[in-house]
Motif scaffolding. Structure first.
Motif, PDB file in Angstrom:
ATOM      1  N   LEU A   9      15.910 -73.442 -68.745  1.00 51.15           N
ATOM      2  CA  LEU A   9      17.138 -73.714 -69.509  1.00 51.15           C
ATOM      3  C   LEU A   9      18.173 -74.151 -68.338  1.00 51.15           C
ATOM      4  N   LEU A  10      17.885 -73.581 -67.127  1.00 46.64           N
ATOM      5  CA  LEU A  10      18.686 -73.799 -66.013  1.00 46.64           C
ATOM      6  C   LEU A  10      18.727 -75.494 -65.214  1.00 46.64           C
ATOM      7  N   LEU A  11      17.430 -75.758 -65.728  1.00 45.92           N
ATOM      8  CA  LEU A  11      17.117 -77.248 -65.381  1.00 45.92           C
ATOM      9  C   LEU A  11      17.823 -78.026 -66.404  1.00 45.92           C
ATOM     10  N   LEU A  12      17.814 -77.559 -67.574  1.00 44.73           N
ATOM     11  CA  LEU A  12      18.578 -78.335 -68.618  1.00 44.73           C
ATOM     12  C   LEU A  12      19.974 -78.360 -68.360  1.00 44.73           C
ATOM     13  N   VAL A  13      20.616 -77.338 -67.976  1.00 39.86           N
ATOM     14  CA  VAL A  13      21.863 -76.950 -67.491  1.00 39.86           C
ATOM     15  C   VAL A  13      22.302 -78.013 -66.399  1.00 39.86           C
ATOM     16  N   ALA A  14      21.364 -78.050 -65.434  1.00 35.73           N
ATOM     17  CA  ALA A  14      21.833 -79.126 -64.290  1.00 35.73           C
ATOM     18  C   ALA A  14      21.873 -80.541 -64.825  1.00 35.73           C
ATOM     19  N   PHE A  15      20.790 -80.631 -65.774  1.00 35.72           N
ATOM     20  CA  PHE A  15      20.906 -82.103 -66.188  1.00 35.72           C
ATOM     21  C   PHE A  15      22.276 -82.378 -66.841  1.00 35.72           C
ATOM     22  N   ILE A  16      22.788 -81.560 -67.813  1.00 29.79           N
ATOM     23  CA  ILE A  16      24.023 -81.801 -68.494  1.00 29.79           C
ATOM     24  C   ILE A  16      25.125 -81.819 -67.407  1.00 29.79           C
ATOM     25  N   TRP A  17      25.252 -80.928 -66.525  1.00 34.77           N
ATOM     26  CA  TRP A  17      26.346 -80.955 -65.247  1.00 34.77           C
ATOM     27  C   TRP A  17      26.406 -82.244 -64.474  1.00 34.77           C
ATOM     28  N   GLY A  18      24.878 -82.659 -64.204  1.00 38.26           N
ATOM     29  CA  GLY A  18      24.899 -83.874 -63.513  1.00 38.26           C
ATOM     30  C   GLY A  18      25.356 -85.086 -64.177  1.00 38.26           C
ATOM     31  N   THR A  19      24.866 -85.157 -65.336  1.00 38.25           N
ATOM     32  CA  THR A  19      25.455 -86.406 -66.060  1.00 38.25           C
ATOM     33  C   THR A  19      26.885 -86.375 -66.618  1.00 38.25           C
ATOM     34  N   ALA A  20      27.512 -85.154 -66.768  1.00 35.55           N
ATOM     35  CA  ALA A  20      28.951 -84.754 -66.778  1.00 35.55           C
ATOM     36  C   ALA A  20      29.917 -85.366 -65.606  1.00 35.55           C
ATOM     37  N   PHE A  21      29.116 -85.461 -64.437  1.00 36.66           N
ATOM     38  CA  PHE A  21      30.061 -85.884 -63.307  1.00 36.66           C
ATOM     39  C   PHE A  21      30.698 -87.269 -63.639  1.00 36.66           C
ATOM     40  N   VAL A  22      29.947 -87.958 -64.108  1.00 36.92           N
ATOM     41  CA  VAL A  22      30.162 -89.264 -64.564  1.00 36.92           C
ATOM     42  C   VAL A  22      31.805 -89.196 -65.270  1.00 36.92           C
ATOM     43  N   ALA A  23      31.661 -88.339 -66.317  1.00 38.21           N
ATOM     44  CA  ALA A  23      32.839 -88.473 -67.140  1.00 38.21           C
ATOM     45  C   ALA A  23      33.850 -87.864 -66.339  1.00 38.21           C
ATOM     46  N   GLN A  24      33.540 -86.650 -65.570  1.00 32.60           N
ATOM     47  CA  GLN A  24      34.685 -86.139 -64.753  1.00 32.60           C
ATOM     48  C   GLN A  24      35.582 -86.980 -63.937  1.00 32.60           C
ATOM     49  N   PRO A 214      36.517 -89.351 -74.611  1.00 31.71           N
ATOM     50  CA  PRO A 214      34.978 -89.216 -74.710  1.00 31.71           C
ATOM     51  C   PRO A 214      34.597 -88.351 -73.702  1.00 31.71           C
ATOM     52  N   ALA A 215      35.073 -88.642 -72.261  1.00 26.78           N
ATOM     53  CA  ALA A 215      35.055 -87.730 -71.172  1.00 26.78           C
ATOM     54  C   ALA A 215      35.407 -86.157 -71.567  1.00 26.78           C
ATOM     55  N   LEU A 216      36.370 -86.077 -72.354  1.00 30.23           N
ATOM     56  CA  LEU A 216      36.973 -84.647 -72.785  1.00 30.23           C
ATOM     57  C   LEU A 216      35.618 -84.126 -73.648  1.00 30.23           C
ATOM     58  N   LEU A 217      35.391 -84.927 -74.620  1.00 30.03           N
ATOM     59  CA  LEU A 217      34.449 -84.290 -75.580  1.00 30.03           C
ATOM     60  C   LEU A 217      32.981 -84.130 -74.733  1.00 30.03           C
ATOM     61  N   TYR A 218      32.541 -84.879 -73.871  1.00 32.80           N
ATOM     62  CA  TYR A 218      31.360 -84.516 -73.539  1.00 32.80           C
ATOM     63  C   TYR A 218      31.346 -83.282 -72.328  1.00 32.80           C
ATOM     64  N   ALA A 219      32.274 -83.319 -71.582  1.00 33.93           N
ATOM     65  CA  ALA A 219      32.723 -82.271 -70.689  1.00 33.93           C
ATOM     66  C   ALA A 219      32.824 -80.925 -71.609  1.00 33.93           C
TER      67      ALA A 219
END
Length: 295
Positions: A9-24, A214-219
């Motif tokens: 689950l933490l691995l999945l969290v890291a994936f989501i956070w990493g891809t959210a960096f572009v949105a941020q 779009p960035a707000l929704l994803y983040a």
């Protein structure tokens, strides 16, 4: 839940956070960083509200003391501090510096836990942390740190806030098993503080919010509503120092998503950096894997 499932689950969290960096990063082009943090966590707050309500309505739910509420508020304050300082830091720091400095919370967490609990960090965790930091260094542009800026200082202080939040989550869960309340409370604290500060000190326009939607929704929904919830659920079973190492894979997924979505080039040294961070995670996973495999 087993330790291995929690780590996945933490691995999945890291994936989501990493891809959210572009949105941020893209959101800073359209609205103030503090306002963005407030709005994204307002969406997260709304998203997890049904889960918190369901937990509250359980017949045998644990009661919350004033100390529990204060601890949840403190974790929320650490999260607010880390999110705001990181978002503001992204405005003025380079991607090279920001990516490396963000990874330093991997080193801070074992020592924050030591201060809080009195339990010294395990040797394997320190080695794995050093390996992961070396990998993060190689993820920078040609392994070089650019000139220090005010944004770098903010990102570094944000690391201390992240470390505080990660270290205190299992403390709260040992006191009272109300994970969804903790998610709900910390998102509420961040949303309230972010919106008050953002509306007070930053310009605000509906056009900017629309452009950043779009960035707000994803983040807000994915990074906040889903990932932070999974993080807290998993941290009941994964010690904070080991959890921080798994979450450091965020930098790897950020680099990969940057290459995929922003056409950023992954150099051979950057690919070696990704491999080293994975190696750091594998080092702390050897023990749980050996326990999970029957003799």
């Amino acid at each position: 839940m087993t330790r291995m499932r929690a780590d996945l689950l933490l691995l999945l969290v890291a994936f989501i956070w990493g891809t959210a960096f572009v949105a941020q990063k893209s959101a800073n082009e359209h609205m103030g960083p503090v306002s963005f943090v407030g709005l994204r966590f307002l969406l997260s707050f709304i998203a997890v509200a049904p889960l918190a309500l369901r937990e509250h309505c359980r017949k045998y739910r644990p009661s919350l003391s004033k100390g529990d509420l204060a601890l949840a508020g403190l974790i929320g304050f650490f999260l607010f501090t880390g999110a705001v300082l990181q978002q503001i830091g992204l405005v003025s720091t380079s991607a090279t510096n920001g990516g490396f400095l963000t990874a330093l919370y991997v080193i801070f967490v074992p020592f924050v836990v030591w201060v809080i609990t009195g339990a010294p960090p395990k040797f394997v965790v320190l080695v794995a942390g050093a390996v992961s930091i070396a990998g993060a260094w190689l993820l920078t542009e040609k392994g070089q740190f650019q000139r220090w800026s005010g944004g770098d200082t903010l990102v570094l202080v944000a690391d201390l806030a992240w470390a505080g939040a990660i270290s205190l989550i299992p403390v709260f869960l040992r006191r009272v098993e109300r994970p969804f309340f903790l998610v709900f409370a910390q998102h509420g604290v961040v949303a309230f503080c972010g919106l008050i500060a953002g509306l007070s000190f930053e310009s605000f326009s509906t056009e900017g919010v629309t452009s950043a939607l779009p960035a707000l929704l994803y983040a807000g929904l994915c990074s906040g509503g889903i990932a932070y919830t999974l993080q807290i659920l998993a941290q009941k079973y994964t010690p904070p120092a080991e959890a921080a190492l798994i979450l450091s894979l965020e930098s790897v997924f950020a680099a990969l998503s940057g290459a995929a979505l922003l056409s950023e080039r992954l150099t051979p040294s950057a690919m070696l950096g990704c491999a080293l961070i994975f190696l750091g995670v594998i080092l702390v996973e050897v023990g749980p894997i050996r326990k999970a495999v029957p003799d």
